[in-house]
Design a protein around this motif. Sequence first.
Motif, short mmCIF file in Angstrom:
data_model
loop_
_atom_site.label_atom_id
_atom_site.label_comp_id
_atom_site.label_asym_id
_atom_site.label_seq_id
_atom_site.Cartn_x
_atom_site.Cartn_y
_atom_site.Cartn_z
N UNK A 72 0.54 -1.31 0.33
CA UNK A 72 0.36 0.21 -0.62
C UNK A 72 0.44 1.03 -0.09
N UNK A 73 1.43 1.28 0.54
CA UNK A 73 3.24 2.20 0.61
C UNK A 73 3.88 2.30 -0.76
N UNK A 74 3.64 1.46 -0.97
CA UNK A 74 4.54 1.52 -3.00
C UNK A 74 3.37 1.97 -3.98
N UNK A 75 1.84 1.58 -3.90
CA UNK A 75 1.26 2.02 -4.48
C UNK A 75 0.90 3.50 -4.12
N UNK A 76 0.80 3.97 -3.08
CA UNK A 76 0.67 5.85 -2.73
C UNK A 76 1.90 6.51 -3.46
N UNK A 77 3.40 6.06 -3.07
CA UNK A 77 4.75 7.34 -3.47
C UNK A 77 4.51 6.63 -5.10
N UNK A 78 3.16 5.66 -5.59
CA UNK A 78 3.86 5.77 -6.97
C UNK A 78 2.83 6.59 -7.38
N UNK A 79 1.76 6.49 -6.61
CA UNK A 79 0.90 7.23 -7.03
C UNK A 79 1.34 9.03 -6.79
N UNK A 80 1.98 9.24 -5.69
CA UNK A 80 2.05 10.58 -6.09
C UNK A 80 3.27 10.93 -7.12
N UNK A 81 4.02 10.05 -7.26
CA UNK A 81 5.58 9.81 -8.58
C UNK A 81 4.37 10.36 -10.20
N UNK A 82 3.57 9.52 -10.36
CA UNK A 82 3.02 10.05 -11.70
C UNK A 82 1.54 10.25 -11.77
N UNK A 83 1.41 10.92 -10.91
CA UNK A 83 0.09 11.80 -11.01
C UNK A 83 -0.25 12.82 -12.52
N UNK A 84 0.40 13.16 -11.99
CA UNK A 84 0.94 14.55 -13.18
C UNK A 84 1.20 13.88 -14.29
N UNK A 85 1.92 12.47 -15.02
CA UNK A 85 2.16 12.23 -15.46
C UNK A 85 0.66 11.52 -16.30
N UNK A 86 0.23 11.14 -15.58
CA UNK A 86 -1.17 10.78 -15.42
C UNK A 86 -2.08 11.36 -16.59
N UNK A 87 -2.27 12.28 -15.62
CA UNK A 87 -3.58 13.77 -15.59
C UNK A 87 -2.55 14.09 -17.52
N UNK A 88 -1.10 14.78 -17.73
CA UNK A 88 -1.92 14.94 -18.75
C UNK A 88 -1.21 13.54 -19.81
N UNK A 89 -1.26 12.77 -19.95
CA UNK A 89 -2.09 11.43 -20.69
C UNK A 89 -3.52 11.32 -20.82
#
Length: 843
Positions: free
Chosen positions: A527-544
């Motif tokens: 779960x901690x990895x998921x949260x870290x992944x979301x924090x790191x890539x949310x902007x990239x997902x938003x742009x896509x």
Amino acid sequence: MNTNAHANTQANAHTNAAHTNITNMESPVEERPAVWSGQWVADRLGVEPAGDPALKELLGLALRRNPKRAHLLVSNVLGKHVPQRPSVVYGSGAGLGRRVRELLGGREADRAVVLGYAETATALGHAVADGLGPVPYLHSTRRAVPDSRPVGGFEEEHSHATSHLLLPEDPALLAGGGPLVLVDDEFSTGRTVRNTIAALHARFPRERYVVVALVDLRDAADRERLREFAAELGARVDVVALATGTVRLPADVLERGRALVEAHGGPDRHTKVTGGGRITRVGLDWPAGLPDGGRHGFTPAHRATLEAALPGMAGRLRDALPAGAARVLVLGTEELMYAPLRLAEALAQRTTAEVLFSTTTRSPVLPVDDPGYAIRSRLVFPAHDTPPGETTGERYAYNVAGGGFDAVVAVTDSVGDTPALHAPGGLLDALAGHTGQVLLVTLPSYVPSVPSHAPEVAPPMAAALPEPLRGPAFSSYAPEDVGWLLQDLSGVALEAPTEEREEAVQSGGAHYAESLPVEYQPSPAYQALYRAALEASAGRVAEAAGVVTETVLAERSPRPVLVSLARAGTPVGILMRRWARHAHGLDLPHYAVSIVRGRGIDANALRWIAAHHDPADVVFVDGWTGKGAITRELAEALREFPGFDPRPAVLADPGHCVDTYGTRDDFLIPSACLNSTVSGLISRTVLRDDLVGPHDFHGAKFYRELAAADVSRSFVETVCDHFPGIGDAVARAAKETAAADRTPTWEGWAAVERISAAYGIDDVNLVKPGVGETTRVLLRRVPWKVLARPGAGTDLDHVRLLAEQRGVPVEEADGLPYSCVGLIHPRYTRGATGADGKAVQAR
């Protein structure tokens, strides 16, 4: 069925007859105005009808509060927005009905059924049926009726309220083979008519359709679409109208319309209560068993009963008018138009007062008190016939305030005679402020009986399928974000141990869609990895998400209908819908449907969509591409459903399988890290013969018990929080994407074939390329090993953790077009791996 099918648009052929009809009937306006009632809009918006000179006698113009269409064509002869003499309103429809009889000939006319569109054309359609008669009549409805099962429905995309139901008391009403006559007030593009005919023809095929409208305003392209549609259908489609032409629309009409509405949307003149007229009930002795309209069907026998009763009812209404009343309005309510119209017509024949007719509506229109504008005044009041549990909206009465009426006769049905009707600020209160006397007539709402025998008509019509499931009853998403075209199997035990499922699938004993894996419950570290992944890539997902949405809007449809492939596509569909609303103010429909590898897409879901939307506007949405198996499955499945575009839109296309995408990078999309807890708590879809019948949607489960672990909404909101700051980046990336060569090369499929050969795997379905597919292997299947591209970074942290937990080796491999590839062992034997993490054994 007529194999020499053609669409014969009769409107042009009847132009001269239309002039004759208008000349011979009463003038469509009380006194011919010096200024055309559309001039104000034409001068400011550049919208103007062209063609038949009669168009300006029949139509005025106004501005509507509707993001789909800036202008409203306001009919002078419909009796909806503009009070009109009832003889003119009824005569317009009955005259069109007589022309339809001439077109069809006596024998075919006697076999016809007339269908009118709610809400505006319910009386018009009924009058057409009277002129054509003696024939049965039915109108669509937007009011759900308890215990009435719809036999169909369709969508009217440009309307303020789009969904229509068909609720005939006798299902056989539409089952005959005679002509079907469809009646609407205007025929603007033909899309609604095509939707209706397509939906009905699937269940009640026939050789001939006639479309009737007051005005036919299609352009050449729309006329050709109807011809092609009729040819595909194998049926004849004729069109009859009072007048024919087109409407000139500037390219920026929506933007200019919104600006005008904002500039002139201040307080309405005349809306302040200044009168305080009396409110009196009037009993008419409505005949027992006589329907109040055509919502459930209206037969020739019903018409005879009404004709016999009208003189007496009109006499009672005349006797209730205040002494000396010189100007009277009979006001129907929304779909209840025909009975008030006939009462108004009969009243006009029995009094010296001037009697006019109009009805209330749910369509929001801007009032402007100018002689060159069609809507001079507006009364606003809450709906008084809203079913329990539904949100009450505003309703309107136009051109009543300031009309100089000595009395207003408000006609509603018993379902609409609610406390809201009588409350302060309600319809009666609003009317009382603008007339000396309000007479309330309440007709008994017709309650259809349950037929003892319903005829067998197959296949069942798509629109008779259940409405989409929505949260919170099904899924944790907001109800407006997605409608699931699935059936709820939450009460069925479908989960099986992963090892048992894998053995059954690989041995050919079962299909993977016949059961569900036990839902993976992530550890605290994961779960901690998921949260870290979301924090790191949310902007990239938003742009896509922004880029793929902009590509869809520019290249596929300006108002697409998003249909996500459940369940991986659903979060992406929601993000696309949210971007369209954020960047363009669009409120796009979004549904989720099931597609199963080897079994195809849910055919019933497609039929439902085709019955409610134009298939040409549908864009299928998925999360990402791996080797392109689902892309191929979709294309193959849609061969049986012409009109749908088989090209999916995806957030990421590392496999180079599609031409509509947000990016082609193989990066971690955090929604791939989890199962149902990032997908609205919905399981993977299920297709099993004992659970899903031939007329059912595919199934799925709603894991309500996992609500404490749900991150579905937080995932969407976290990504959407980046939208305000990425507009310029999305615009640049979308422009670059538009200019790029996006031809699919199927690079991913070629890589999978190479990997299959190198590792001795005969079934390419056991090779899952890309970080998303690899995650799925580790979560839902029995993995053999993971191949990772050298140098792959934090995007694979969650993959490495899952692989460690499952005892699966991670090997670096050169030349991968993906960051990683998950392999399922092709010679799996039961018990070779499990919770203890032991390695897979080969036979």
